[in-house]
Design a protein around this motif. Structure first.
Motif, PDB file in Angstrom:
ATOM      1  N   LYS A 147      39.226  42.266  42.757  1.00  0.00           N
ATOM      2  CA  LYS A 147      37.982  43.217  43.719  1.00  0.00           C
ATOM      3  C   LYS A 147      36.643  43.499  42.616  1.00  0.00           C
ATOM      4  CE  LYS A 147      41.616  45.385  46.502  1.00  0.00           C
ATOM      5  NZ  LYS A 147      42.291  46.635  46.625  1.00  0.00           N
ATOM      6  N   LEU A 148      36.759  43.706  41.642  1.00  0.00           N
ATOM      7  CA  LEU A 148      35.287  44.525  41.066  1.00  0.00           C
ATOM      8  C   LEU A 148      34.763  42.728  40.396  1.00  0.00           C
ATOM      9  CD1 LEU A 148      37.021  46.362  37.802  1.00  0.00           C
ATOM     10  CD2 LEU A 148      35.796  47.023  39.179  1.00  0.00           C
ATOM     11  N   HIS A 149      34.924  41.655  40.950  1.00  0.00           N
ATOM     12  CA  HIS A 149      34.406  40.622  41.026  1.00  0.00           C
ATOM     13  C   HIS A 149      33.881  39.864  42.434  1.00  0.00           C
ATOM     14  CE1 HIS A 149      35.968  40.257  36.549  1.00  0.00           C
ATOM     15  NE2 HIS A 149      34.718  39.232  36.458  1.00  0.00           N
TER      16      HIS A 149
ATOM     17  N   GLY B  76      30.766  36.952  34.828  1.00  0.00           N
ATOM     18  CA  GLY B  76      31.885  38.183  34.610  1.00  0.00           C
ATOM     19  C   GLY B  76      32.010  38.347  33.407  1.00  0.00           C
ATOM     20  N   GLU B  77      33.310  39.391  33.745  1.00  0.00           N
ATOM     21  CA  GLU B  77      33.938  40.230  32.059  1.00  0.00           C
ATOM     22  C   GLU B  77      35.133  39.031  32.358  1.00  0.00           C
ATOM     23  OE1 GLU B  77      34.365  42.863  29.503  1.00  0.00           O
ATOM     24  OE2 GLU B  77      33.100  43.118  31.289  1.00  0.00           O
TER      25      GLU B  77
ATOM     26  N   ILE C 232      35.847  33.183  41.804  1.00  0.00           N
ATOM     27  CA  ILE C 232      33.853  33.465  41.456  1.00  0.00           C
ATOM     28  C   ILE C 232      33.056  32.996  41.622  1.00  0.00           C
ATOM     29  CG2 ILE C 232      33.181  34.883  39.071  1.00  0.00           C
ATOM     30  CD1 ILE C 232      36.404  35.528  39.864  1.00  0.00           C
ATOM     31  N   PRO C 233      32.018  33.493  42.626  1.00  0.00           N
ATOM     32  CA  PRO C 233      30.983  33.370  43.464  1.00  0.00           C
ATOM     33  C   PRO C 233      30.079  33.390  42.676  1.00  0.00           C
ATOM     34  CG  PRO C 233      32.027  35.550  44.062  1.00  0.00           C
ATOM     35  CD  PRO C 233      32.876  35.685  43.342  1.00  0.00           C
ATOM     36  N   PHE C 234      29.000  32.597  41.986  1.00  0.00           N
ATOM     37  CA  PHE C 234      28.444  31.367  41.076  1.00  0.00           C
ATOM     38  C   PHE C 234      27.376  33.813  41.690  1.00  0.00           C
ATOM     39  CE2 PHE C 234      28.824  27.825  42.009  1.00  0.00           C
ATOM     40  CZ  PHE C 234      30.129  27.485  40.390  1.00  0.00           C
ATOM     41  N   GLU C 235      26.672  33.699  42.804  1.00  0.00           N
ATOM     42  CA  GLU C 235      25.655  35.076  42.496  1.00  0.00           C
ATOM     43  C   GLU C 235      26.870  36.110  41.996  1.00  0.00           C
ATOM     44  OE1 GLU C 235      28.350  35.565  46.837  1.00  0.00           O
ATOM     45  OE2 GLU C 235      27.090  33.948  45.357  1.00  0.00           O
ATOM     46  N   GLU C 236      25.228  37.020  41.338  1.00  0.00           N
ATOM     47  CA  GLU C 236      25.310  37.594  40.396  1.00  0.00           C
ATOM     48  C   GLU C 236      26.394  38.971  40.718  1.00  0.00           C
ATOM     49  OE1 GLU C 236      23.423  41.044  37.785  1.00  0.00           O
ATOM     50  OE2 GLU C 236      21.730  39.605  38.577  1.00  0.00           O
ATOM     51  N   VAL C 237      27.511  39.364  40.392  1.00  0.00           N
ATOM     52  CA  VAL C 237      28.681  40.300  39.939  1.00  0.00           C
ATOM     53  C   VAL C 237      28.196  41.954  40.704  1.00  0.00           C
ATOM     54  CG1 VAL C 237      30.464  41.199  40.695  1.00  0.00           C
ATOM     55  CG2 VAL C 237      30.280  39.082  40.342  1.00  0.00           C
TER      56      VAL C 237
END
Length: 470
Positions: free
Chosen positions: A440-442, A354-355, A462-467
């Motif tokens: 929402k971005l994440h 994430g950011e 925050i999900p583990f898969e790539e955002v």
């Protein structure tokens, strides 16, 4: 004109045309069959008379084997009188087609004989004085002569039957149409009933009653149309409700924004005017300048938050591998040893994508809200946990809590549950709105659990898969 009336009129018109054409062919078919029968009988009678004439001619007295005209007349007279019920209508002509003998009412012309030969006979239907006859013509070879025999068979009754048939059929057709029109009227009204319900529902929706739904009375295509209409009405009602909510939210936003600007600006202008118009002692001068500075910083923070929300809505993040230790360390540095509320950190190590700066802003806003909702000395918990689907963050306080009716509104910009308390701590109600946009971005969302008087817990996963970047 209503659809039911159109269906009714079209049905009556189709039935009238169908009955008219069908009746015409039916009556005509019966008439032609009767005429064929009468014609056959006329031709049979002509053959019988021909045979009778030949027999009589052989028995008639002749001179030198020649049949005289008087003998022909006598034979014709006898043949005419030999009819069982009525007099026969016949006419005898010589080789030049000159009439030798004719019944008194035999008024037909002799044009038919032009089609008669030694091996052929002819017939036709003619009208004489309002009556109809089948006229037949045949050649009668007898002795040394070639005579012509013509007969008339009255078929007026057949034509009268046809006329009566048409009259009866017209009467019957009109009766059937009248009875059918009554049934078709109710049938057309029944068939168009779903359309009437749809029309009534559409009128009510036009008048502003978007909750109205059409009544479904069938399971055919009209029933499917009604279901589709009701689904469309539901979507329309939801859309209009959302638009109304959006308009209300914008109006509330503008009102709140104007109010939030008015309060510090009034203070800034008032103290600035005080500094400009009066000579104050050092203490009052410092307090006035400090108040101007504090309110100015508040305006700056509010404008920066608004800018962050606007930018975040159009932001496309570039997710990077981030150690959660960096996020909690940042929050610990901000609140761990300073402030009125002690912070308790409990978290598991882990990595997310994430950011980092945006996620720090989310945690910072949640922690700031927890401090504002808590009394001095109440602890604030910051939690982190590795779960199967992602990493879970939570900020929990023991503050005033949030009423259930307020939970759906607190993420709106400028909305504050306790306005006096929030303003006293330089709050503007923008922190949670910014958090929602960042999450929402994440591909995450903010979860809120709260009870009035017991505290609140704000969490997100925050999900583990790539955002995926927008």
């Amino acid at each position: 004109m209503k659809l039911s009336m159109k269906i009714w009129l079209c049905s009556i018109a189709v039935m009238a045309v169908a009955f008219g054409i069908g009746g015409y062919f039916f009556v005509n078919d019966v008439f032609e069959a009767s005429m064929e029968r009468e014609t056959k009988q006329a031709m049979d009678e002509s053959s019988i008379l021909r045979f009778a004439f030949e027999t009589a001619a052989l028995n008639a007295p002749s001179k030198y084997g020649i049949l005289s005209d008087s003998a022909v007349e006598k034979i014709g007279y006898n043949l005419e009188k030999s009819g069982q019920d009525t007099l026969r209508h016949l006419r005898l002509s010589d080789e030049e087609r000159q009439v030798l003998y004719a019944s008194g009412d035999f008024g037909a012309d002799g044009d038919l004989l032009l089609d008669v030969g030694e091996e052929s006979r002819a017939y036709r239907v003619i009208a004489l004085e309002g009556r109809y006859y089948v006229q037949t013509g045949t050649m009668v070879p007898t002795l040394d002569r070639r005579l012509y025999l013509e007969t008339l068979r009255d078929v007026t009754e057949v034509y009268e039957e046809r006329t009566r048939g048409f009259a009866v059929y017209r009467t019957l057709m009109l009766l059937i149409l009248v009875i059918s029109s009554v049934f078709l009227f109710f049938i057309s009204s029944w068939l168009t009933r779903p359309i009437r319900f749809l029309t009534q529902a559409a009128k009510k929706m036009t008048d502003g009653d978007y909750s109205c739904r059409a009544r479904q009375v069938s399971r055919d295509e009209m029933g499917q149309l009604t279901r589709d209409f009701n689904r469309m009405a539901g979507v329309l009602e939801e859309t209009i409700h959302n638009l109304e909510e959006e308009v209300r939210a914008r109006e509330d936003f503008i009102a709140a924004f104007s109010h939030e600007l008015k309060t510090p600006l009034t203070a800034v202008i008032g103290y600035a005017d005080l500094l400009r118009s009066r000579k104050l002692d050092e203490e009052k001068h410092f307090l006035s300048a400090n108040y101007i500075y504090t309110e100015g910083k508040r305006l700056e923070a509010m404008s920066l938050r608004l800018l962050d929300i606007i930018v975040t809505k159009r932001y496309a993040i570039e997710p990077q591998e981030t150690d959660v230790e960096d996020l909690f360390s940042y929050l610990r540095d901000m609140y761990g040893e300073h402030g009125e509320n002690p912070f308790v950190f409990r978290y598991e190590p882990g990595h997310i994508r994430g950011e980092a700066n945006l996620l720090k802003s989310v945690l910072l806003n949640l922690a700031d809200n927890a401090c504002k909702a808590s009394s001095p000395g109440d602890p604030v918990e910051v939690l982190g946990e590795c779960r199967e689907e992602g990493y879970w963050f939570a900020v929990r306080d023991q503050g005033v809590g949030i009423a259930p009716e307020e939970l759906k509104k607190i993420t709106e910009a400028f909305y504050m549950v306790d306005k006096s308390r929030s303003r006293s701590r330089n709050g503007a109600g923008l922190g949670l709105a910014l958090c929602v946009e960042v999450l929402k971005l994440h591909e995450s969302r903010l979860e809120i659990e709260s009870r009035p008087g017991e505290g609140s817990c704000f969490s997100f996963l925050i999900p583990f898969e790539e955002v995926k970047a927008e």
